[in-house]
Design a protein around this motif. Structure first.
Motif, PDB file in Angstrom:
ATOM      1  N   ASP A   4      29.874  54.932  36.186  1.00 24.33           N
ATOM      2  CA  ASP A   4      29.551  54.912  37.605  1.00 24.33           C
ATOM      3  C   ASP A   4      28.582  53.768  37.899  1.00 24.33           C
ATOM      4  OD1 ASP A   4      27.046  55.750  36.746  1.00 24.33           O
ATOM      5  OD2 ASP A   4      27.407  57.859  37.234  1.00 24.33           O
ATOM      6  N   THR A   5      28.199  53.623  39.174  1.00 27.09           N
ATOM      7  CA  THR A   5      27.366  52.489  39.584  1.00 27.09           C
ATOM      8  C   THR A   5      26.026  52.478  38.867  1.00 27.09           C
ATOM      9  OG1 THR A   5      28.422  52.464  41.756  1.00 27.09           O
ATOM     10  CG2 THR A   5      26.277  51.367  41.568  1.00 27.09           C
ATOM     11  N   THR A   6      25.406  53.660  38.731  1.00 26.71           N
ATOM     12  CA  THR A   6      24.107  53.731  38.062  1.00 26.71           C
ATOM     13  C   THR A   6      24.220  53.319  36.602  1.00 26.71           C
ATOM     14  OG1 THR A   6      23.410  55.526  39.534  1.00 26.71           O
ATOM     15  CG2 THR A   6      22.185  55.248  37.481  1.00 26.71           C
ATOM     16  N   ALA A   7      25.245  53.827  35.924  1.00 26.86           N
ATOM     17  CA  ALA A   7      25.432  53.493  34.505  1.00 26.86           C
ATOM     18  C   ALA A   7      25.720  52.001  34.331  1.00 26.86           C
ATOM     19  CB  ALA A   7      26.567  54.323  33.917  1.00 26.86           C
ATOM     20  N   LEU A   8      26.513  51.425  35.248  1.00 31.75           N
ATOM     21  CA  LEU A   8      26.805  49.999  35.161  1.00 31.75           C
ATOM     22  C   LEU A   8      25.551  49.160  35.390  1.00 31.75           C
ATOM     23  CD1 LEU A   8      30.259  49.641  36.983  1.00 31.75           C
ATOM     24  CD2 LEU A   8      29.779  49.175  34.581  1.00 31.75           C
ATOM     25  N   SER A   9      24.724  49.579  36.349  1.00 36.16           N
ATOM     26  CA  SER A   9      23.472  48.851  36.612  1.00 36.16           C
ATOM     27  C   SER A   9      22.559  48.887  35.399  1.00 36.16           C
ATOM     28  CB  SER A   9      22.763  49.463  37.834  1.00 36.16           C
ATOM     29  OG  SER A   9      23.537  49.303  39.004  1.00 36.16           O
ATOM     30  N   ASP A  10      22.448  50.071  34.777  1.00 38.15           N
ATOM     31  CA  ASP A  10      21.617  50.191  33.573  1.00 38.15           C
ATOM     32  C   ASP A  10      22.166  49.330  32.444  1.00 38.15           C
ATOM     33  OD1 ASP A  10      20.036  51.965  34.936  1.00 38.15           O
ATOM     34  OD2 ASP A  10      20.923  53.762  34.044  1.00 38.15           O
ATOM     35  N   LEU A  11      23.489  49.341  32.298  1.00 38.03           N
ATOM     36  CA  LEU A  11      24.119  48.528  31.249  1.00 38.03           C
ATOM     37  C   LEU A  11      23.826  47.044  31.474  1.00 38.03           C
ATOM     38  CD1 LEU A  11      26.070  48.008  28.880  1.00 38.03           C
ATOM     39  CD2 LEU A  11      27.946  48.104  30.540  1.00 38.03           C
ATOM     40  N   LEU A  12      23.998  46.578  32.715  1.00 42.98           N
ATOM     41  CA  LEU A  12      23.738  45.166  33.008  1.00 42.98           C
ATOM     42  C   LEU A  12      22.284  44.802  32.719  1.00 42.98           C
ATOM     43  CD1 LEU A  12      24.699  42.450  34.103  1.00 42.98           C
ATOM     44  CD2 LEU A  12      24.155  43.279  36.418  1.00 42.98           C
ATOM     45  N   SER A  13      21.365  45.700  33.050  1.00 42.67           N
ATOM     46  CA  SER A  13      19.939  45.443  32.790  1.00 42.67           C
ATOM     47  C   SER A  13      19.677  45.290  31.298  1.00 42.67           C
ATOM     48  CB  SER A  13      19.089  46.575  33.367  1.00 42.67           C
ATOM     49  OG  SER A  13      19.212  46.634  34.778  1.00 42.67           O
ATOM     50  N   ARG A  14      20.319  46.143  30.484  1.00 40.53           N
ATOM     51  CA  ARG A  14      20.128  46.057  29.031  1.00 40.53           C
ATOM     52  C   ARG A  14      20.703  44.754  28.487  1.00 40.53           C
ATOM     53  NH1 ARG A  14      21.995  51.383  29.243  1.00 40.53           N
ATOM     54  NH2 ARG A  14      23.962  50.787  28.215  1.00 40.53           N
ATOM     55  N   LEU A  15      21.887  44.374  28.984  1.00 44.16           N
ATOM     56  CA  LEU A  15      22.500  43.138  28.507  1.00 44.16           C
ATOM     57  C   LEU A  15      21.665  41.922  28.891  1.00 44.16           C
ATOM     58  CD1 LEU A  15      26.289  43.827  29.296  1.00 44.16           C
ATOM     59  CD2 LEU A  15      25.089  44.103  27.123  1.00 44.16           C
ATOM     60  N   LEU A  16      21.103  41.937  30.104  1.00 38.78           N
ATOM     61  CA  LEU A  16      20.258  40.819  30.534  1.00 38.78           C
ATOM     62  C   LEU A  16      18.958  40.763  29.739  1.00 38.78           C
ATOM     63  CD1 LEU A  16      20.770  41.045  34.402  1.00 38.78           C
ATOM     64  CD2 LEU A  16      21.460  39.151  32.920  1.00 38.78           C
ATOM     65  N   ALA A  17      18.425  41.930  29.404  1.00 39.30           N
ATOM     66  CA  ALA A  17      17.177  41.970  28.642  1.00 39.30           C
ATOM     67  C   ALA A  17      17.372  41.389  27.252  1.00 39.30           C
ATOM     68  CB  ALA A  17      16.661  43.405  28.559  1.00 39.30           C
ATOM     69  N   ASP A  18      18.521  41.697  26.636  1.00 40.12           N
ATOM     70  CA  ASP A  18      18.803  41.166  25.300  1.00 40.12           C
ATOM     71  C   ASP A  18      19.303  39.721  25.356  1.00 40.12           C
ATOM     72  OD1 ASP A  18      18.068  43.573  24.233  1.00 40.12           O
ATOM     73  OD2 ASP A  18      20.114  44.357  24.144  1.00 40.12           O
ATOM     74  N   TRP A  19      19.749  39.326  26.547  1.00 41.06           N
ATOM     75  CA  TRP A  19      20.329  38.024  26.816  1.00 41.06           C
ATOM     76  C   TRP A  19      21.513  37.772  25.897  1.00 41.06           C
ATOM     77  CZ3 TRP A  19      21.094  36.009  30.931  1.00 41.06           C
ATOM     78  CH2 TRP A  19      21.391  34.641  31.120  1.00 41.06           C
ATOM     79  N   GLU A  20      21.955  36.533  25.828  1.00 44.05           N
ATOM     80  CA  GLU A  20      23.193  36.235  25.126  1.00 44.05           C
ATOM     81  C   GLU A  20      23.028  36.363  23.609  1.00 44.05           C
ATOM     82  OE1 GLU A  20      25.133  32.658  26.134  1.00 44.05           O
ATOM     83  OE2 GLU A  20      25.547  33.267  28.191  1.00 44.05           O
ATOM     84  N   SER A  21      24.040  36.934  23.001  1.00 40.56           N
ATOM     85  CA  SER A  21      24.152  36.962  21.542  1.00 40.56           C
ATOM     86  C   SER A  21      25.614  36.688  21.239  1.00 40.56           C
ATOM     87  CB  SER A  21      23.735  38.334  21.005  1.00 40.56           C
ATOM     88  OG  SER A  21      24.655  39.322  21.441  1.00 40.56           O
ATOM     89  N   GLU A  22      25.996  36.797  19.985  1.00 37.98           N
ATOM     90  CA  GLU A  22      27.398  36.539  19.657  1.00 37.98           C
ATOM     91  C   GLU A  22      28.342  37.587  20.227  1.00 37.98           C
ATOM     92  OE1 GLU A  22      24.935  35.972  17.690  1.00 37.98           O
ATOM     93  OE2 GLU A  22      25.192  33.974  16.838  1.00 37.98           O
ATOM     94  N   VAL A  23      27.793  38.710  20.713  1.00 44.08           N
ATOM     95  CA  VAL A  23      28.668  39.759  21.253  1.00 44.08           C
ATOM     96  C   VAL A  23      28.495  39.949  22.754  1.00 44.08           C
ATOM     97  CG1 VAL A  23      28.856  40.985  19.063  1.00 44.08           C
ATOM     98  CG2 VAL A  23      27.010  41.561  20.633  1.00 44.08           C
ATOM     99  N   VAL A  24      27.757  39.076  23.412  1.00 43.67           N
ATOM    100  CA  VAL A  24      27.603  39.135  24.868  1.00 43.67           C
ATOM    101  C   VAL A  24      27.669  37.704  25.412  1.00 43.67           C
ATOM    102  CG1 VAL A  24      26.187  39.845  26.824  1.00 43.67           C
ATOM    103  CG2 VAL A  24      26.134  41.180  24.699  1.00 43.67           C
ATOM    104  N   GLU A  25      28.472  37.498  26.438  1.00 43.20           N
ATOM    105  CA  GLU A  25      28.607  36.177  27.050  1.00 43.20           C
ATOM    106  C   GLU A  25      28.498  36.315  28.568  1.00 43.20           C
ATOM    107  OE1 GLU A  25      29.268  32.090  27.575  1.00 43.20           O
ATOM    108  OE2 GLU A  25      29.030  33.163  25.674  1.00 43.20           O
ATOM    109  N   PHE A  26      27.630  35.526  29.196  1.00 48.14           N
ATOM    110  CA  PHE A  26      27.475  35.521  30.648  1.00 48.14           C
ATOM    111  C   PHE A  26      28.098  34.257  31.232  1.00 48.14           C
ATOM    112  CE2 PHE A  26      23.916  38.114  29.127  1.00 48.14           C
ATOM    113  CZ  PHE A  26      24.045  39.237  29.932  1.00 48.14           C
ATOM    114  N   LYS A  27      28.801  34.421  32.351  1.00 46.79           N
ATOM    115  CA  LYS A  27      29.418  33.297  33.043  1.00 46.79           C
ATOM    116  C   LYS A  27      29.274  33.507  34.559  1.00 46.79           C
ATOM    117  CE  LYS A  27      31.063  30.880  29.607  1.00 46.79           C
ATOM    118  NZ  LYS A  27      30.540  29.525  29.346  1.00 46.79           N
TER     119      LYS A  27
END
Length: 556
Positions: A4-27
């Protein structure tokens, strides 16, 4: 996984906090982002997730990869076009695609999160024949060391990946090789022309199809393409599928390699007559084959792919008058069947990774976990009972494919309610088979008035019976109140004076619900007599072994 929207927002926050790694790519993900680049990132991120022991990787559109700020994306704002990316990636990889594509309405703009499952152990993911990986934030070819690491994950323990000393191309069946070439060409028609595939040598074809290793014959090659007379090279492991006809007539036949051809030959032995399903008040019957060839072959190919060959057993197909039962050695290897039916699970490990890869390349199976779901969906579309998995024996998987209608009301419901959720169909299927249903599922069916009756005699409700024009069937299976049956007994004794048990059985048996077995009907009548006796309405003037029931005299 649905978020849901809340879970997606939390997920995005975690990915941004860890920033890019070999398993996450931002475009930023502009609308013109090419499908070719999308496929390369899917390959790279899946392979990197595998190497790092992660279950999934993420490609995120709508984030500036320099400022780390959400900027929003206009990429494919039409939802249908966006979801079509799954098929585009599947076409380019041949076997692999996104698990899901999530869209988040972030305050700073629209964000798309592509959820990418890790490559299965032993199977690197390619895009249009090339393997990709990442080095820091850079996308590029997957290094040979990384490719070897993935491929070696199962080689040591995978029975099907082992090379066969002294075996050569001469041990392979020419007709099976021809069919393998045709299947590979059809699968990759968007990548290679039929003329190109036809010009390849057998060695080049088999290497590309991942059946051999650098031209060396493997056990997989002998299983799928080997000549029958070359099966001895697999001793002491029997490479065999056995078909047995059970019932009044008995027959059997053993099928050995090449399994690429043997499964179709076995299917031709099955008695596959046309059946007629006639909707109530309809003049034209719906005709359907007793068994769907694609369902049976998908199930049989799964048996071959997941068989534990180290146990030296064979795959067995038993044909009964009303069903097929397929058995293969080895416990269900990853998860449970329902995970692939309802939870969109993607397998990460295979018992026979090398064999599974080759069967995927030859279009015998997929290795995204869709095969089981497809079997269930096709049976549903045919208005037949759903398959049943039996995992009670710890080292065997047994699958039953039904070849007849169990409950006409269930089949007619599927004819008219094409949009019924699969989870409801699964529950109703268990109801029609008199199998246990969880309390939550039963509660859900009752809320929607799909079933009624008390456990264990739950049956299709009046609402569904009416919707399927099966009212007569409903009346026959509906349970009446006890008062109705006790009144019949009292009226009988009032008219005829007395009755033994056999007479009362004849009075009530045909009137009790057809949902009850003969033994349950006898027990029901005994309970009714006991109830009336305790109420003082009737008495036994005979003995316990030879009762004579009469109305009790009422004291004023």
């Amino acid at each position: 996984m649905a978020l849901d929207t809340t879970a997606l927002s939390d997920l995005l926050s975690r990915l941004l906090a860890d920033w890019e790694s070999e398993v996450v790519e931002f475009k930023r993900g502009k609308d013109g982002f090419s499908s070719d680049d999308l496929g390369k990132y899917a390959s790279a991120l899946a392979n990197e997730a595998n190497l790092r022991g992660q279950e999934r990787a993420w490609l995120v559109f709508g984030v500036d990869d320099k400022t780390r700020q959400v900027c929003g994306t206009s990429y494919k704002e039409d939802a249908e076009r966006l979801q079509a990316d799954k098929q585009q990636v599947l076409t380019g990889t041949g076997t692999f695609t996104f698990r899901d594509i999530h869209v988040l309405a972030h305050p700073s703009g629209r964000v798309i999160l592509f959820e990418i499952p890790a490559a299965p152990r032993g199977m690197a993911i390619n895009w249009k024949g090339h393997y990709f990986g990442r080095a820091g934030e850079s996308l590029g070819p997957l290094g040979q060391d990384k490719l070897d690491e993935i491929r070696s994950q199962t080689l040591a323990t995978d029975w099907t990946a082992q090379v066969v000393p002294e075996a050569t191309i001469a041990d392979l069946d020419p007709e099976a090789l021809k069919v393998a070439r045709e299947r590979f060409a059809a699968k990759y028609a968007n990548r290679f022309s039929a003329e190109d595939v036809a010009a390849w040598s057998d060695v080049a074809l088999l290497d590309r199809a991942k059946v051999t290793q650098n031209g060396v014959i493997t056990r997989t090659a002998l299983l799928l393409l080997g000549k029958p007379e070359s099966a001895w090279r697999l001793n002491p492991h029997p490479a065999e599928i056995t078909w047995r006809l059970e019932g009044e007539e008995r027959a059997y036949e053993h099928f050995g390699p090449p399994f690429l051809l043997a499964t179709t030959q076995l299917f031709s032995r099955i008695r596959n007559v046309q059946l007629r399903i006639l909707p109530e008040n309809a003049l034209l019957a719906h005709e359907v084959a007793k068994y769907d060839q694609k369902v049976v072959l998908e199930a049989l190919h799964n048996c071959i792919a997941h068989q534990d060959y180290n146990r030296s057993g064979r795959v067995v197909v038993r044909e009964y008058p009303d069903r097929l039962v397929l058995e293969n050695d080895g416990a269900f290897f990853e998860g449970k069947p329902e995970d692939y039916i309802l939870r969109d699970r993607v397998p990460r490990r295979y018992r026979n990774a090398f064999l599974a890869q080759a069967m995927t390349e030859l279009n015998m199976i997929d290795h995204m976990g869709y095969g089981i779901l497809d079997i269930y969906q096709r049976q549903r579309q045919r208005f037949f009972p759903l398959p049943d998995y039996d995992l009670e024996e710890s080292e065997m998987v047994r699958l039953t494919i039904h070849g007849r209608v169990v409950d006409q009301a269930y089949s007619r419901l599927l004819m008219q309610e094409a949009g019924l959720p699969l989870v409801d169909v699964l529950a109703l299927d268990r109801v029609q088979k008199r199998l246990p249903v969880t309390e939550d599922a039963l509660r859900h069916l009752r809320i929607h008035k799909l079933v009624e009756g008390r456990k264990p005699n739950v049956h299709v409700s009046a609402r569904v019976a009416a919707a399927t024009d099966s009212k007569a069937e409903y009346i026959r299976t509906r349970s009446q109140d006890d008062e109705h049956y006790t009144r019949l007994i009292v009226d009988y004794l009032r008219k005829f004076g007395n009755a033994d048990r056999a007479e009362l059985d004849r009075l009530l048996t045909d009137k009790l619900s057809e949902a009850l077995s003969a033994e349950q009907k006898r027990d029901k009548i005994s309970n009714l007599l006991t109830k009336l006796r305790r109420q003082g309405s009737i008495l036994n003037a005979g003995s316990r072994s030879k009762p004579e029931w009469r109305l009790a005299e009422r004291k004023e």
